[in-house]
Each structure stands twice: as structure tokens, then as C-alpha cells.
Design a protein around this motif. Sequence first.
Motif: not given
Length: 246
Positions: A185, A187, A191-193, A235, A237
Motif C-alpha cells: 500500500h 503512503l 500520511r500514516k498507517a 490497514l 490510512d
Amino acid sequence: MTTKIVRASEHFHHEEGDWLSTYWHFSFDFYRDPQNMGFGPLRVFNDDVIKPGKGFGFHPHRDMEIITYVIDGELEHRDDKGNHGVIYAGEIQRMTAGTGIVHSEYNHSKEKPLRLLQMWVQANKRGLAPSWEQQKFSTDERKDRLLPVVVAEGTNNASSKRAVHMHQDASMYVSSLGAGKQVEHALAQDRKAYVFVIDGDATVNGQKMQKQDAARIEDENKVSIRAGKPAEIILVDLPGRYDVNK
């Protein structure tokens, strides 16, 4: 680059009651840790197992996007706006609390336990009209891929046309990975996950994770997930920075 693994056995607050067994990833209810108040706009992430016929009676919320993902069993929802529904394993529910909503969530089955994830995301606007929606997804739809099940309000593309929408610049994906299978995925900048291993085990950005472990990922440009034995993954995002508009 940062991928921080958080292990349930070491860090999550666990409560064991007569009808509820739950892990609270962040401060919730009477559990307060000023250093663990959420991850970006993700304010609550609870992993619940509810006994047959039991659940949460009517109670109020406001100004939160409340997302529920059923792992095993059947969840029955009712609220004071007239909404009522039952969702099953692999299905998703979004409730916008907005100006205020009163709801109940129960294990619909009188025989089997219910396992679910409940996630609260801070809405990007205050005073929204309360609303509710649910969506059904099959196991095949998430097999060996990241399936978008929740997307930001206004998202309109072919890959996410069946996802529910929330009032925040965030999205959620689920995956059912076979042994040795891998997904990635991207990013975007800032952005963070948040990655959670629902079942099985996986390696996330080179770090091993077991069932009920989570990863906080920041300052990286992608998330790489490879299953050891078969694994179920979620997940989230999230924006690195966000505002709540009045």
C-alpha cells in the motif's frame, strides 16, 4: 523511517467481564493514558469478543465516525433514528454520530460469540447530521489484495465504489492473505498507517507480527505486508495532520 510494532500482550489494555472480553488500543472509557490518546484522527480501536445474546445497551455519541468491522458472528444495530440492521463476518458498518445519536450494539446470535473491531475516527466537521450505513463484502473480494471498505467522503473511483464513506480524509482496507502472499500500500507524503493482524501472522515492513499485534507506521512511503501462515489484516490510512472544522 518508522514502523513501530505494538504487541497486545505488552501494551494494550485488556478487560475481561461477564460477557465482554476486549483489548483497548488507546485510552477509552475509564482507562486513561495521556501518552496513548490515539493515532492521528483514529481515536478508538477496540478488539471485542461478545458472548451470545449480550451487548451494549442504548448509549449516546456525537461528532465521531464510528466504524465496526465484524470478524466472526453477527452484530445487531439499532438507533434512535430508526435504523436497524444485522451485519455478518467480513461486513462493515459506518455510523456518523454528528449532532448526537443513541444506539445499541448486540450479539444477534443466541449461540455463538461475536468478534468485532470498533474504530472511532474524529470527524472533520462538527454538527453533522447523524447517519448510518452498512455494506456486505465476500471473502473472495479481499483474497490476496487490500480491499477498500471505508473511504473518505467524496471518493469516487472504480476500486472503492462499494465502500462506505466517512467524514474524514482516511480510508480502511481489509485483506485475507494466503501463506506467503504479499500486498503493498503506497503512503502519500504526510500520511500514516495503522496495521492490525486480526488473525495469523505477517511481516510488515520487515518486522514480524503475530495475531493481535498492531503497527504504527509514519514517515514511510509504503506499507509492505507478507503473510507467514494465512492472515487476516486491516490497514487504516490516515492523515499526518488534520483539522476539525466547526
